[in-house]
Enzyme design. Structure first.
Site, PDB file in Angstrom:
ATOM      1  N   ASP A  34       0.868  -1.172   0.000  1.00  0.00           N
ATOM      2  CA  ASP A  34       0.000   0.000   0.000  1.00  0.00           C
ATOM      3  C   ASP A  34       0.912   1.231   0.000  1.00  0.00           C
ATOM      4  O   ASP A  34       2.134   1.126   0.099  1.00  0.00           O
ATOM      5  CB  ASP A  34      -0.989  -0.028   1.179  1.00  0.00           C
ATOM      6  CG  ASP A  34      -2.231   0.817   0.867  1.00  0.00           C
ATOM      7  OD1 ASP A  34      -2.175   1.618  -0.092  1.00  0.00           O
ATOM      8  OD2 ASP A  34      -3.239   0.694   1.570  1.00  0.00           O
TER       9      ASP A  34
HETATM   10  C1  BGC Z   1      -5.038   3.220   0.003  1.00  0.00           C
HETATM   11  C2  BGC Z   1      -5.221   2.192  -1.081  1.00  0.00           C
HETATM   12  C3  BGC Z   1      -5.079   2.845  -2.427  1.00  0.00           C
HETATM   13  C4  BGC Z   1      -3.717   3.502  -2.499  1.00  0.00           C
HETATM   14  C5  BGC Z   1      -3.415   4.141  -3.833  1.00  0.00           C
HETATM   15  C6  BGC Z   1      -3.783   4.060  -0.194  1.00  0.00           C
HETATM   16  O1  BGC Z   1      -3.735   5.143   0.658  1.00  0.00           O
HETATM   17  O2  BGC Z   1      -4.995   2.565   1.248  1.00  0.00           O
HETATM   18  O3  BGC Z   1      -6.470   1.573  -0.946  1.00  0.00           O
HETATM   19  O4  BGC Z   1      -5.248   1.895  -3.434  1.00  0.00           O
HETATM   20  O5  BGC Z   1      -3.657   4.520  -1.510  1.00  0.00           O
HETATM   21  O6  BGC Z   1      -4.135   5.289  -4.037  1.00  0.00           O
END
Ligand code: BGC
Length: 740
Positions: free
Chosen positions: A282
């Site tokens: 993530d």
């Molecule tokens: C979130 C994810 C997301 C990623 C990319 C993160 O902050 O937890 O769910 O896909 O950002 O935007």
């Protein structure tokens, strides 16, 4: 190899389609990897952002430089055919090996055409619909150059304080797994090399939804059997239908951050499940192992992340900076990097990017595809099919087209929040249909008396009087209230589950001013709310979630009865925040409340509210009524290799046609570990004309009764089971069978 010669060689290699002629992708990856330096292999494991959407801390970067150096395998937050084509051109023409970039984006509940938030879509219990909507999202996203969505979020979530409850399918393991599969099938289609299919990504692996106290990113401690029985199954379901990518999570699990968790990433995902795609971290979650107190420093975090099985580092810059040295020091095996790189390249081959790196980035297709009329039509149907009728006293709904309506509330004319959180690239203003605009399709202008009344969170009451006057003048009051779109989603946990601000006060004032008029409350929100006070102040409540681009039209279809509401909750609505976490598949305890003496002392209850929720899982009203009768089991005893069939007759006893979501529940009465009081094991959405009856039948095999015991053995034990076919999780079992 001489750089210039290599570039020519690479270009020829690609143009002549040497790779394309090879029989399988594995061999193609092998050939390519033989040409790659260690730095270039590491480059494939790196993802940076285009900076269009900031979804976390930005780490400064010089994207073009990295692309030219072959130091960037993937990018997020860049879309449109032109932008992706321009960047791809640099990768293909100016990097040594010309390896195409993978473009990823959060296409969560639609790309341009926005569907209801995921918790709302789940309430449709309609797998074809979910698959079709993710197909549409893939059509639009791919036409704008995107190859990959960071969806579906398959985290089981049972705590409405957690803002990200809005992004998932709710609290149930079985339903969550079915919905997870539908998303993956929709996004990935049947052939990834087509230019309208995109990679799906199962996230956030794992147990992110079990954050302590519902606070985002918070700690998770749970037994392995709970992990395996509740939180892992939706992820496993996506592997079973061929999901190509996984995203690790922000949370720690039993003391080990999930972005450095070898047990979940390698032992379970790779060794047990044989997942052959790749895992992306993530957003900076590898770096976050430092504040977690698990990695000493950035170098250590890179080592832990790669060794644990995070193949690609999203936004962290750690792999690019440290992996080469870590290999030199013997702390990361080169074979581990080869494996990560191989997995990433394989998906690029599957997508057809080596045959034509630009085949997703087509401006003509983009223009023809986004917001197609049929997509908007589907979004309207989705909004209607996701709206849950929670209350309908005195048949306040459907509305009568001949009456005048006082339209009140901060969300009544809203076309911004209506798209919800993670609204993708959906244009909000000017594109989304508000409830006000939706009403205009059904009523003449002079039948709508609008007053905003108040804001969502501000406490200025100066609009109250105008709203009260509107209510007095009209025949019916229609309130459109709820949360703003930023009150759910990431980093949006709440400790208070009430409708925010002074909206509840306005509802009370209006009820006092018009004690005998019908009041209908349409809610837009991203989580279960505490509606304990509102249920006695309004006649009808329609939970519309954030219904998306065509939300206002879809909601009005339900309000006027063009669509007979059929959605049912996939998440329990508590009476108050003190009951949280509350979900239907709880354990019985040693001191359950006796049916015949609900107030008996020293039982597992509260002294101030009942244990029961305000609205249970599986619940939702219709404008018609359904009667369940004649439950029959094919046998009262089955052996380990047998199957059991349960049938029931469902009759539409009301005055209009409608859909009913029929649910099958089982209770394993005793076992080597205790089992939930109820578990959903099947469902069917059926359509019944008024007066019509249908026999619904479910088949149960031993497979459906298996679970992980506390030695983590997946199996089934003989014993007694209760079984029911019911309209919601709120029922008492009357039938049993024995497994011999
Ligand atoms: C979130 C994810 C997301 C990623 C990319 C993160 O902050 O937890 O769910 O896909 O950002 O935007």
């Amino acid at each position: 190899m001489n750089l210039k010669v290599t570039i020519q060689f690479t270009a020829a290699f690609l143009t002549l389609g040497v790779f394309a002629q090879q029989p399988n992708y594995e061999a193609k990856v092998d050939s390519l990897m033989k040409l790659m330096t260690l730095e270039e292999k590491i480059g494939q494991t790196v993802m940076y952002g285009g900076g269009w959407d900031k979804t976390g801390p930005t780490v400064s970067t010089d994207n073009v430089k990295f692309i030219k150096e072959g130091n960037m395998g993937a990018m997020l937050n860049v879309y449109t055919a032109k932008a992706t084509r321009d960047l791809q051109k640099i990768a293909v023409e100016e990097s040594r090996l010309g390896i195409p970039i993978l473009f990823g984006y959060d296409v969560i509940h639609g790309h341009r055409t926005i569907f209801p938030i995921n918790l709302g879509m789940a309430a449709s219990w309609d797998m074809n619909m979910v698959e079709n909507y993710s197909r549409i999202a893939a059509e639009e996203a791919s036409a704008e150059g995107l190859h990959w969505t960071f969806s579906p979020m398959v985290d089981i979530a049972r705590d409405p304080r957690w803002g990200r409850i809005s992004e998932g399918a709710g609290e149930d393991v079985y339903l969550g797994s079915e919905i997870a599969k539908a998303y993956v099938k929709g996004y990935q289609g049947d052939d990834l090399s087509k230019n309208n299919t995109i990679l799906a990504c199962s996230k956030h692996y794992v147990a992110y939804g079990a954050a302590q106290a519902g606070r985002d990113y918070h700690t998770v401690n749970m037994s392995e059997d709970e992990l395996r029985n509740v939180y892992l199954p939706p992820f496993k379901a996506t592997v079973d239908v061929g999901v190509e990518t996984f995203m690790s999570a922000f949370n720690e699990l039993n003391g080990v951050p999930t972005s450095g968790n070898k047990f979940t990433l390698r032992d379970i995902l790779h060794d047990e499940w044989k997942f052959d795609g790749f895992v992306v971290s993530d957003y900076t979650s590898v770096n976050e192992m430092i504040p977690h107190g698990f990695a000493k420093d950035s170098i250590d975090a890179a080592r832990i992340g790669m060794n644990a099985g995070v193949d690609m580092d999203m936004m962290g810059h750690l792999y690019r900076k440290f992996l080469k040295d870590l290999v030199a020091e013997g702390k990361v095996d080169e074979a581990t990097i080869n494996d990560a790189c191989r997995r990433i390249l394989l998906t690029k081959f599957k997508l057809g990017l080596f045959d034509d790196p630009y085949h997703y980035s087509d401006e003509k297709r983009q223009q023809e595809t986004i917001y197609k009329p049929e997509f908007l039509k589907a979004a309207r149907e989705a909004a209607a099919a996701s709206s849950v009728l929670l209350q309908n006293n005195n048949n306040a709904l459907p509305l009568d087209k001949t009456k005048t309506i006082a339209l009140i509330g901060p969300l009544a004319k809203d076309e911004y929040h209506i798209n919800g959180n993670w609204g993708g690239a959906g244009d909000r203003k000017g594109k989304s249909v508000s409830v006000f605009e939706g009403l205009q399709e059904f009523l003449k202008d002079n039948q709508i008396i609008y007053a905003k009344g108040c804001d969502i969170v501000k406490d200025d009451e100066k609009g109250f009087q105008e709203a009260i006057d509107a209510a007095k003048k009209a025949d019916v009051v229609l309130l459109v209230m709820g949360e703003d779109h930023g009150m759910s989603g990431e980093a949006a946990s709440r400790t208070n589950l009430k409708i925010p601000g002074i909206q509840p006060k306005l509802i009370k004032k209006i009820r006092e001013a018009v004690p005998n008029k019908k009041i209908v409350l349409v809610l837009m929100n991203g989580r279960p709310l505490n509606l304990s006070e509102e249920i006695s102040q309004v006649d009808a409540i329609l939970e519309a979630w954030f219904p998306g681009t065509m939300g206002g039209s879809g909601v009005c279809d339900v309000l006027f009865g063009t669509y007979n509401p059929s959605a049912k909750l996939t998440i329990t609505f508590p009476r108050n925040v003190g009951q949280v976490p509350i979900y239907y598949s709880m354990k019985n305890t040693g001191r359950p409340i006796p049916d015949n003496n609900p107030t008996q002392d020293y039982k597992s209850n509260y002294i101030d509210v009942p244990n029961t929720p305000l609205f249970p899982f599986g619940f939702g009203l219709s404008y018609t009524t359904f009667q369940y009768s004649d439950l029959k089991l094919s046998s009262n005893e089955i052996g380990m290799n047998d199957k059991l069939t349960a049938t029931a007759t469902i009759t539409n006893t009301g005055t209009v046609d409608g859909y009913e979501i029929v649910q099958l529940y089982v209770h394993d009465r005793f076992g080597s570990i205790t089992r939930p009081v109820k578990e959903l094991k099947g469902f069917q959405k059926i359509f019944l004309k008024k007066g019509e009856s249908k026999t619904v039948s479910f088949t149960i095999s031993v497979e459906d009764l298996k679970y992980y015991n506390n030695e983590n053995i997946f199996g089934v034990e003989s014993g007694e089971f209760e079984i029911a076919i019911a309209p919601s999780s709120d029922f008492k079992f009357k039938h049993t069978f024995t497994l011999k």
